[in-house]
Design a protein around this motif. Sequence first.
Motif, PDB file in Angstrom:
ATOM      1  N   ARG A  46       0.825  -1.213   0.000  1.00 49.96           N
ATOM      2  CA  ARG A  46       0.000   0.000   0.000  1.00 49.96           C
ATOM      3  C   ARG A  46       0.859   1.263   0.000  1.00 49.96           C
ATOM      4  NH1 ARG A  46      -3.014   3.055   4.084  1.00 49.96           N
ATOM      5  NH2 ARG A  46      -2.264   1.689   5.734  1.00 49.96           N
ATOM      6  N   ALA A  47       1.942   1.225   0.776  1.00 41.41           N
ATOM      7  CA  ALA A  47       2.772   2.421   0.920  1.00 41.41           C
ATOM      8  C   ALA A  47       3.650   2.663  -0.297  1.00 41.41           C
ATOM      9  CB  ALA A  47       3.641   2.296   2.168  1.00 41.41           C
ATOM     10  N   SER A  48       4.055   1.583  -0.968  1.00 40.98           N
ATOM     11  CA  SER A  48       5.033   1.714  -2.043  1.00 40.98           C
ATOM     12  C   SER A  48       4.574   0.974  -3.288  1.00 40.98           C
ATOM     13  CB  SER A  48       6.397   1.178  -1.585  1.00 40.98           C
ATOM     14  OG  SER A  48       7.372   1.367  -2.579  1.00 40.98           O
ATOM     15  N   PRO A  49       3.738   1.598  -4.113  1.00 44.30           N
ATOM     16  CA  PRO A  49       3.223   0.919  -5.309  1.00 44.30           C
ATOM     17  C   PRO A  49       4.307   0.483  -6.283  1.00 44.30           C
ATOM     18  CG  PRO A  49       2.304   3.160  -5.100  1.00 44.30           C
ATOM     19  CD  PRO A  49       3.191   2.940  -3.934  1.00 44.30           C
ATOM     20  N   LEU A  50       5.471   1.132  -6.240  1.00 42.10           N
ATOM     21  CA  LEU A  50       6.566   0.747  -7.129  1.00 42.10           C
ATOM     22  C   LEU A  50       7.472  -0.304  -6.499  1.00 42.10           C
ATOM     23  CD1 LEU A  50       7.592   4.231  -8.592  1.00 42.10           C
ATOM     24  CD2 LEU A  50       6.085   2.507  -9.589  1.00 42.10           C
ATOM     25  N   GLY A  51       7.182  -0.685  -5.262  1.00 46.28           N
ATOM     26  CA  GLY A  51       7.987  -1.699  -4.599  1.00 46.28           C
ATOM     27  C   GLY A  51       9.371  -1.240  -4.211  1.00 46.28           C
ATOM     28  N   LYS A  52       9.505   0.054  -3.887  1.00 46.69           N
ATOM     29  CA  LYS A  52      10.802   0.622  -3.532  1.00 46.69           C
ATOM     30  C   LYS A  52      10.849   0.985  -2.049  1.00 46.69           C
ATOM     31  CE  LYS A  52      12.324   0.643  -7.820  1.00 46.69           C
ATOM     32  NZ  LYS A  52      13.457  -0.210  -8.240  1.00 46.69           N
ATOM     33  N   VAL A  53      12.075   1.034  -1.508  1.00 47.44           N
ATOM     34  CA  VAL A  53      12.282   1.487  -0.138  1.00 47.44           C
ATOM     35  C   VAL A  53      13.076   2.788  -0.169  1.00 47.44           C
ATOM     36  CG1 VAL A  53      12.195  -0.823   0.864  1.00 47.44           C
ATOM     37  CG2 VAL A  53      14.398   0.071   0.091  1.00 47.44           C
ATOM     38  N   PRO A  54      12.907   3.623   0.879  1.00 48.36           N
ATOM     39  CA  PRO A  54      12.088   3.398   2.069  1.00 48.36           C
ATOM     40  C   PRO A  54      10.605   3.648   1.793  1.00 48.36           C
ATOM     41  CG  PRO A  54      13.061   5.580   2.183  1.00 48.36           C
ATOM     42  CD  PRO A  54      13.628   4.917   0.938  1.00 48.36           C
ATOM     43  N   ALA A  55       9.794   3.105   2.706  1.00 50.14           N
ATOM     44  CA  ALA A  55       8.361   3.378   2.726  1.00 50.14           C
ATOM     45  C   ALA A  55       7.934   3.343   4.188  1.00 50.14           C
ATOM     46  CB  ALA A  55       7.590   2.352   1.912  1.00 50.14           C
ATOM     47  N   ILE A  56       6.855   4.048   4.503  1.00 50.82           N
ATOM     48  CA  ILE A  56       6.401   4.077   5.896  1.00 50.82           C
ATOM     49  C   ILE A  56       4.887   3.930   5.979  1.00 50.82           C
ATOM     50  CG2 ILE A  56       8.330   5.505   6.707  1.00 50.82           C
ATOM     51  CD1 ILE A  56       6.293   7.867   6.865  1.00 50.82           C
ATOM     52  N   LEU A  57       4.468   3.409   7.115  1.00 53.46           N
ATOM     53  CA  LEU A  57       3.081   3.464   7.560  1.00 53.46           C
ATOM     54  C   LEU A  57       3.078   4.187   8.892  1.00 53.46           C
ATOM     55  CD1 LEU A  57       1.569  -0.105   6.983  1.00 53.46           C
ATOM     56  CD2 LEU A  57       1.186   1.945   5.611  1.00 53.46           C
ATOM     57  N   ASP A  58       2.244   5.197   9.009  1.00 56.40           N
ATOM     58  CA  ASP A  58       2.100   5.945  10.256  1.00 56.40           C
ATOM     59  C   ASP A  58       0.614   6.148  10.492  1.00 56.40           C
ATOM     60  OD1 ASP A  58       2.531   7.436  12.530  1.00 56.40           O
ATOM     61  OD2 ASP A  58       3.056   9.279  11.458  1.00 56.40           O
ATOM     62  N   GLY A  59      -0.008   5.203  11.197  1.00 50.54           N
ATOM     63  CA  GLY A  59      -1.455   5.245  11.324  1.00 50.54           C
ATOM     64  C   GLY A  59      -2.083   5.019   9.959  1.00 50.54           C
ATOM     65  N   ASP A  60      -2.919   5.962   9.547  1.00 49.42           N
ATOM     66  CA  ASP A  60      -3.561   5.857   8.233  1.00 49.42           C
ATOM     67  C   ASP A  60      -2.702   6.403   7.107  1.00 49.42           C
ATOM     68  OD1 ASP A  60      -5.834   4.680   9.300  1.00 49.42           O
ATOM     69  OD2 ASP A  60      -6.807   6.623   9.673  1.00 49.42           O
ATOM     70  N   ALA A  61      -1.602   7.057   7.446  1.00 48.92           N
ATOM     71  CA  ALA A  61      -0.719   7.625   6.424  1.00 48.92           C
ATOM     72  C   ALA A  61       0.214   6.550   5.885  1.00 48.92           C
ATOM     73  CB  ALA A  61       0.094   8.777   7.000  1.00 48.92           C
ATOM     74  N   ALA A  62       0.322   6.482   4.562  1.00 55.04           N
ATOM     75  CA  ALA A  62       1.200   5.514   3.907  1.00 55.04           C
ATOM     76  C   ALA A  62       1.902   6.206   2.758  1.00 55.04           C
ATOM     77  CB  ALA A  62       0.387   4.325   3.387  1.00 55.04           C
ATOM     78  N   MET A  63       3.223   6.042   2.675  1.00 55.32           N
ATOM     79  CA  MET A  63       3.949   6.698   1.586  1.00 55.32           C
ATOM     80  C   MET A  63       5.308   6.068   1.372  1.00 55.32           C
ATOM     81  SD  MET A  63       5.116  10.264   3.363  1.00 55.32           S
ATOM     82  CE  MET A  63       3.511  10.395   4.132  1.00 55.32           C
ATOM     83  N   ALA A  64       5.815   6.266   0.165  1.00 51.82           N
ATOM     84  CA  ALA A  64       7.190   5.940  -0.177  1.00 51.82           C
ATOM     85  C   ALA A  64       7.850   7.230  -0.658  1.00 51.82           C
ATOM     86  CB  ALA A  64       7.229   4.848  -1.240  1.00 51.82           C
ATOM     87  N   GLU A  65       9.052   7.084  -1.218  1.00 51.38           N
ATOM     88  CA  GLU A  65       9.878   8.187  -1.710  1.00 51.38           C
ATOM     89  C   GLU A  65      10.538   8.937  -0.543  1.00 51.38           C
ATOM     90  OE1 GLU A  65      10.956   8.716  -4.737  1.00 51.38           O
ATOM     91  OE2 GLU A  65       9.750   7.028  -5.410  1.00 51.38           O
TER      92      GLU A  65
END
Length: 201
Positions: A46-65
Motif C-alpha cells: 500500500r505504501a510503495s506501489p513501485l515496490g521501492k524502499v524506504p516506505a512508511i506506515l504511520d497510522g492511516d498515512a502511507a507513503m514511499a519516496e
Amino acid sequence: MIKLYTFPQTRGMRGVWMLEEAGVEYENVPVDIREQDTPRDPGFERASPLGKVPAILDGDAAMAESSAICLYIADKYRPGVLSPTIDDPTRGEFLFWLMFTPAVIEPCMAEAFGTSKANRIQHGWGDYPTMIAALTERLGSRTWAMGDSFTAADVMLGSSVRFMKAFGIMPESEILDGYLARCAERPAFQRAEAASQPPSD
C-alpha cells in the motif's frame, strides 16, 4: 508506532536517518526488494506501489519516496526544527534543496554512470557538472543546507553525497568532503549507517 520498510545498502538508509534525527519511535521492517516473487507485507504494498524502499506506515498515512518521507516526518514531528514552518519565508528555499536529490542529483548520477546521455538544455536537471557546481556553491559558506541548522534537506543531500563518494563519482572537493564529514559525526547518521549494513553471517 511508525513502520519503516527498508533494506540494507539502499536508499532506505534515508528513512532510518530521518526518523533517528526526529527521535521518533519506529519499527524497522526489512523488505528484500531484490526478491520480487517473495510475498510482502500488505502495508508495504500500500505504501510503495513501485515496490521501492524506504516506505512508511504511520497510522492511516502511507507513503514511499525518501523526500516525501523526510518532509512528512519533519513537518509532523519536528516542525520548525527539521523543517521551516509553512509561514517561514525560508520554506520555499528549503523545499528546493529537499527535492534537489530526486529532481537533480539522481538523474545526474545516471549521467555519471554512463547510463544516460547529458543534455543540459533539454533536461530539467541540467547536467552533472552543473549539479556539482550548484551543490558546492550552496554548501561553500554554510554548515548545513539551510545555514547553521540541520534540517531534513541535509538527510537527502548528505545521503546523496555519501552515495556519490561511495560509488567513486564525486569529484575532489574539500567543501563536499567537509559536509559529508559533518554528517558522519551526527549520532543519528551513525545509527542509520549501522542499520544499513547487511547482517553478518
